[in-house]
Design a protein around this motif. Structure first.
Motif, short mmCIF file in Angstrom:
data_model
loop_
_atom_site.label_atom_id
_atom_site.label_comp_id
_atom_site.label_asym_id
_atom_site.label_seq_id
_atom_site.Cartn_x
_atom_site.Cartn_y
_atom_site.Cartn_z
N LYS A 87 5.12 -11.05 9.01
CA LYS A 87 4.33 -9.96 9.56
C LYS A 87 2.87 -10.38 9.74
O LYS A 87 2.22 -9.98 10.71
N THR A 88 2.38 -11.20 8.83
CA THR A 88 0.99 -11.65 8.92
C THR A 88 0.76 -12.46 10.19
O THR A 88 -0.21 -12.25 10.93
N ALA A 89 1.67 -13.42 10.46
CA ALA A 89 1.54 -14.26 11.65
C ALA A 89 1.68 -13.44 12.92
O ALA A 89 0.95 -13.64 13.90
N ILE A 90 2.62 -12.50 12.92
CA ILE A 90 2.84 -11.66 14.10
C ILE A 90 1.61 -10.79 14.37
O ILE A 90 1.15 -10.68 15.51
N LEU A 91 1.06 -10.18 13.32
CA LEU A 91 -0.13 -9.35 13.49
C LEU A 91 -1.31 -10.18 14.01
O LEU A 91 -2.09 -9.72 14.83
N GLN A 92 -1.42 -11.41 13.52
CA GLN A 92 -2.50 -12.27 13.98
C GLN A 92 -2.39 -12.52 15.48
O GLN A 92 -3.39 -12.48 16.20
N CYS A 93 -1.18 -12.77 15.95
CA CYS A 93 -0.97 -12.99 17.39
C CYS A 93 -1.32 -11.74 18.19
O CYS A 93 -2.00 -11.81 19.23
N LEU A 94 -0.87 -10.59 17.72
CA LEU A 94 -1.14 -9.34 18.44
C LEU A 94 -2.63 -9.03 18.46
O LEU A 94 -3.17 -8.55 19.46
N GLU A 95 -3.31 -9.30 17.34
CA GLU A 95 -4.74 -9.04 17.28
C GLU A 95 -5.52 -9.97 18.21
O GLU A 95 -6.59 -9.61 18.70
N MET A 96 -5.00 -11.16 18.46
CA MET A 96 -5.64 -12.09 19.38
C MET A 96 -5.45 -11.68 20.84
O MET A 96 -6.14 -12.18 21.72
N GLY A 97 -4.50 -10.77 21.08
CA GLY A 97 -4.29 -10.30 22.44
C GLY A 97 -2.90 -10.52 22.99
O GLY A 97 -2.65 -10.24 24.17
N ALA A 98 -1.98 -11.03 22.17
CA ALA A 98 -0.61 -11.25 22.64
C ALA A 98 0.06 -9.91 22.95
O ALA A 98 -0.12 -8.93 22.23
N ALA A 99 0.84 -9.89 24.03
CA ALA A 99 1.57 -8.68 24.40
C ALA A 99 2.93 -8.63 23.71
O ALA A 99 3.56 -7.58 23.66
N GLY A 100 3.38 -9.77 23.20
CA GLY A 100 4.67 -9.82 22.53
C GLY A 100 4.85 -11.13 21.79
O GLY A 100 4.09 -12.08 21.99
N VAL A 101 5.85 -11.18 20.93
CA VAL A 101 6.17 -12.39 20.19
C VAL A 101 7.68 -12.61 20.23
O VAL A 101 8.46 -11.66 20.29
N VAL A 102 8.07 -13.89 20.21
CA VAL A 102 9.48 -14.27 20.13
C VAL A 102 9.65 -15.08 18.86
O VAL A 102 9.00 -16.12 18.70
N GLN A 103 10.49 -14.60 17.96
CA GLN A 103 10.67 -15.27 16.69
C GLN A 103 11.75 -16.34 16.78
O GLN A 103 12.55 -16.39 17.72
N GLN A 104 11.78 -17.22 15.77
CA GLN A 104 12.70 -18.35 15.80
C GLN A 104 14.16 -17.93 15.81
O GLN A 104 15.01 -18.64 16.35
N ASP A 105 14.47 -16.79 15.21
CA ASP A 105 15.87 -16.36 15.17
C ASP A 105 16.23 -15.40 16.30
O ASP A 105 17.32 -14.83 16.31
N ASP A 106 15.33 -15.22 17.27
CA ASP A 106 15.66 -14.40 18.44
C ASP A 106 16.61 -15.16 19.36
O ASP A 106 16.58 -16.39 19.44
N SER A 107 17.43 -14.42 20.08
CA SER A 107 18.37 -15.02 21.03
C SER A 107 17.74 -15.15 22.40
O SER A 107 16.63 -14.64 22.65
N VAL A 108 18.46 -15.81 23.32
CA VAL A 108 17.99 -15.90 24.70
C VAL A 108 17.88 -14.51 25.31
O VAL A 108 16.93 -14.21 26.05
N ASP A 109 18.83 -13.64 24.98
CA ASP A 109 18.76 -12.27 25.50
C ASP A 109 17.51 -11.55 25.00
O ASP A 109 16.88 -10.79 25.74
N ASP A 110 17.15 -11.80 23.73
CA ASP A 110 15.91 -11.22 23.19
C ASP A 110 14.70 -11.73 23.96
O ASP A 110 13.79 -10.96 24.30
N LEU A 111 14.69 -13.03 24.21
CA LEU A 111 13.58 -13.65 24.95
C LEU A 111 13.44 -13.02 26.33
O LEU A 111 12.34 -12.61 26.74
N VAL A 112 14.55 -12.92 27.05
CA VAL A 112 14.52 -12.36 28.40
C VAL A 112 14.06 -10.91 28.38
O VAL A 112 13.24 -10.48 29.20
N ALA A 113 14.58 -10.14 27.43
CA ALA A 113 14.20 -8.72 27.33
C ALA A 113 12.71 -8.57 27.08
O ALA A 113 12.05 -7.71 27.67
N LYS A 114 12.16 -9.41 26.21
CA LYS A 114 10.74 -9.30 25.89
C LYS A 114 9.87 -9.70 27.08
O LYS A 114 8.82 -9.08 27.32
N VAL A 115 10.29 -10.71 27.83
CA VAL A 115 9.54 -11.10 29.02
C VAL A 115 9.52 -9.94 30.02
O VAL A 115 8.47 -9.62 30.60
#
Length: 252
Positions: A87-115
């Motif tokens: 959660k700390t790393a994800i919050l850091q990304c969002l605070e920097m301005g990221a619109a989304g994050v893809v985690q290591q255990d996400d699937s290709v479908d998760d990646l596509v959906a987030k894009v």
């Protein structure tokens, strides 16, 4: 068509990500960059909608790129990929301005959906991250309140506990009067003024004369506007020469 740019230092992984996205029909990978500098150079010359940057880019490259893109190209959505379940790393990304994050255990479908979602200005976060975001917002609110020096309640409510004499002194504080000047104006001792100022700070829940003076000026402005006033003249003791409503409001 969603135009995507991939930033990854490993060419093989960048190619695999590009294949997965290009196969969707509504997403086109327009460039694969090996570094943030290459990605920024491409963004200066070509349009894109979404940038996917690997969190393991050297020298915190993904976070730095996210910060730069948020400032220089706010229309481009940043997605940071390859994050651990932190959660700390994800919050850091969002605070920097990221619109989304893809985690290591996400699937290709998760990646596509987030894009797709970030391209539309939407976001997908887990319940855990949503809870962390709410907690962070509450913490920021608390810090902002502490920095302001007083609770966010109406100015009139803040002053209800003041006596008539304390309100007089508060008005003079707002005009930039020193303790000696207040004593001379009200024909009372300087020690008495100091006691009143101490009580005013406690009742307003502020820490400095400057904060109390700010409240006094805001009250004076509100009362003047309520009475239909159109011209304001601040005392020279404040080092301010303001004669218009707009200028006065900008001082608050």
């Amino acid at each position: 068509m969603i135009r995507a740019l991939i930033v990854h230092e490993v060419c093989l992984i960048a190619d695999l990500l590009a294949q997965a996205l290009n196969s969707q029909g509504d997403i086109q990978v327009v460039h694969r960059a090996a570094s943030p500098d290459e990605a920024l150079a491409h963004m200066e010359r070509h349009a894109c909608d979404v940038v996917l940057a690997n969190i393991l880019l050297p020298d915190q490259g993904a976070l730095n790129l996210t910060k730069v893109v948020a400032k220089k190209h706010p229309e481009i959505k940043m997605v940071v990929t390859g994050l651990l379940d932190s959660k700390t790393a994800i919050l850091q990304c969002l605070e920097m301005g990221a619109a989304g994050v893809v985690q290591q255990d996400d699937s290709v479908d998760d990646l596509v959906a987030k894009v797709r979602h970030v391209a539309k200005g939407e976001a997908i976060v887990s319940p855990q991250v949503a809870g962390a975001l709410i907690a962070r917002l509450a913490e920021l609110k608390r810090l902002a309140t502490e920095l302001n020096g007083y609770q966010e309640i109406s100015l009139q409510d803040q002053c209800t506990e003041l006596t008539a004499r304390e309100r007089e002194i508060l008005d003079l504080l707002g005009k930039g009067y020193t303790n000696q000047q207040i004593a001379d104006e009200l024909i009372i001792g300087v020690g008495t003024v100091k006691n009143h100022v101490h009580n005013i700070l406690e009742k307003l829940d502020v820490h400095t004369r400057k904060q109390a003076a700010m409240i006094a000026r805001q009250l004076a402005m509100g009362e003047a506007m309520a009475n239909g006033g159109t011209e304001y003249t601040w005392p020279s003791a404040l080092g301010v020469n303001v004669t218009s409503r707009r200028e006065a409001a900008s001082m608050l």
